[in-house]
Write an enzyme that holds these catalytic residues in place. Structure first.
Site, mmCIF file in Angstrom:
data_model
loop_
_atom_site.group_PDB
_atom_site.id
_atom_site.type_symbol
_atom_site.label_atom_id
_atom_site.label_comp_id
_atom_site.label_asym_id
_atom_site.label_seq_id
_atom_site.Cartn_x
_atom_site.Cartn_y
_atom_site.Cartn_z
ATOM 1 N N ARG A 30 0.978 -1.150 -0.019
ATOM 2 C CA ARG A 30 0.040 -0.072 -0.083
ATOM 3 C C ARG A 30 0.868 1.296 0.006
ATOM 4 O O ARG A 30 1.818 1.275 0.513
ATOM 5 C CB ARG A 30 -0.807 0.009 1.359
ATOM 6 N N CYS A 63 20.074 -8.119 17.298
ATOM 7 C CA CYS A 63 19.490 -9.233 18.311
ATOM 8 C C CYS A 63 18.700 -10.365 17.602
ATOM 9 O O CYS A 63 18.241 -11.127 17.917
ATOM 10 C CB CYS A 63 18.528 -8.578 19.501
ATOM 11 N N ASP A 70 7.796 13.041 9.989
ATOM 12 C CA ASP A 70 8.090 13.432 8.541
ATOM 13 C C ASP A 70 9.759 13.875 8.608
ATOM 14 O O ASP A 70 10.296 14.067 7.375
ATOM 15 C CB ASP A 70 7.388 14.603 8.007
ATOM 16 N N CYS A 125 16.635 -7.496 12.974
ATOM 17 C CA CYS A 125 17.712 -6.859 13.702
ATOM 18 C C CYS A 125 19.230 -7.078 13.435
ATOM 19 O O CYS A 125 19.219 -8.403 13.785
ATOM 20 C CB CYS A 125 17.432 -6.427 15.127
ATOM 21 N N GLY A 155 0.983 23.834 17.092
ATOM 22 C CA GLY A 155 0.126 22.926 16.012
ATOM 23 C C GLY A 155 -0.139 21.532 16.350
ATOM 24 O O GLY A 155 -0.237 20.701 15.612
ATOM 25 N N THR A 156 -0.418 21.539 17.645
ATOM 26 C CA THR A 156 -1.001 20.093 18.198
ATOM 27 C C THR A 156 -2.241 20.407 18.949
ATOM 28 O O THR A 156 -2.603 21.265 19.641
ATOM 29 C CB THR A 156 0.052 19.274 19.194
ATOM 30 N N GLN A 188 5.309 15.163 17.369
ATOM 31 C CA GLN A 188 4.429 14.129 17.206
ATOM 32 C C GLN A 188 4.782 13.575 15.577
ATOM 33 O O GLN A 188 4.100 12.440 15.195
ATOM 34 C CB GLN A 188 3.165 14.422 17.312
ATOM 35 N N HIS A 236 6.716 10.028 17.802
ATOM 36 C CA HIS A 236 5.976 8.763 17.511
ATOM 37 C C HIS A 236 6.799 8.068 16.120
ATOM 38 O O HIS A 236 6.108 7.563 15.345
ATOM 39 C CB HIS A 236 4.485 9.601 16.861
#
Length: 268
Positions: free
Chosen positions: A74, A164, A111, A161, A201-202, A108, A126
């Site tokens: 997607r 690990c 980008d 990974c 802007g939150t 948050q 995030h």
């Protein structure tokens, strides 16, 4: 009236000992990146995409191979983020960091535009759309380090990974996924340390991020809020100053005023 608020915000920032900025989707929308819950947001336009997003983390836990197959089949809901460019909001915050006023940006947004604009001390709460993360040991890798399409064609998903051996996921934090422990710890250290938090802007409704300005406020920090619309921080009286408008218009004005104050101090 707004000019007075900009002047006051700049004065408080310039006088702060340790200021941090907390930013949300409203900072990135001015770079053409859609938000999720606004009038034309991704979830608003496609409730099915939101329902699917709520299932993503559980899919990774139960079937990481299928998680990656779906992810690679997607296009990104946010479009091609590699083509997005910083806007005046990002450059203003980078300027405030260069002036020695903003010590850290906690965002948050996934980008990487704060980094692209020149901010150095950035915590991506995030995650980062251009990275992969190991939930087991918190190792992170640039996406380019793995040939994901090649792994898919050879039936060798998920990527693993190198430290690990655990399955890797996208670094972005999915619904119902805990914030990575290292990110949570660094964020808390910054808000505990700050004496001023600049909220930009939150909507201040997505937790646990929305708790960060409240923690700063409870510890006595000044809260300066720049948002298109009032938020719970405004309505609950947490924000010391609320400046209504686009961050891309207001933050450069604040940064310029702060620069004037800082330069004046240096000359005196």
């Amino acid at each position: 009236m707004q000019e007075d608020l900009v002047e006051e915000a700049a004065r408080l920032l310039a006088a702060s000992r340790y200021a941090v900025a907390l930013t949300g989707a409203g900072v990135s929308t001015e770079s053409g990146i859609p938000d999720f819950r606004g009038p034309s947001g991704i979830w608003t336009r496609s409730p099915e995409a939101e329902r699917r997003a709520y299932r993503t983390y559980q899919l990774f836990l139960t079937d990481p191979k299928r998680y990656w197959e779906e992810r690679l089949s997607r296009p990104s809901l946010l479009g091609d983020l590699s083509k997005a460019q910083p806007n005046p909001s990002h450059y203003a915050l980078a300027k405030l960091e260069k002036l020695g006023v903003i010590k850290c940006v906690i965002t948050q947004n996934i980008d990487a535009l704060h980094l692209k604009a020149g901010s150095v001390n950035v915590i991506e709460y995030h995650g980062n759309a251009f990275k992969l993360r190991c939930p087991h040991c918190n190792a992170r890798y640039n996406v380019e380090e793995y040939d994901l399409e090649g792994l898919k064609q050879r039936g060798e998903l998920p990527p693993r990974c190198r430290r690990c051996g655990s399955p890797l996921k996208a670094d972005v934090v999915h619904f119902n996924e805990p914030i990575p422990q290292d990110v949570m710890l660094r964020s808390l250290q910054e808000v505990y340390r700050c004496d001023l938090a600049l909220i930009c802007g939150t909507s201040a409704v997505v937790y646990p991020f929305a708790e960060l300005p409240r923690i700063a406020w409870r510890r006595g920090a000044i809260i300066i809020e720049v948002n298109l619309e009032p938020t719970p921080l405004t309505l609950e009286g947490i924000s010391t100053i609320f400046i209504q408008g686009k961050t891309g218009e207001i933050l450069p004005k604040i940064a310029d005023k702060v620069e004037e104050i800082v330069e004046k101090k240096r000359r005196s």
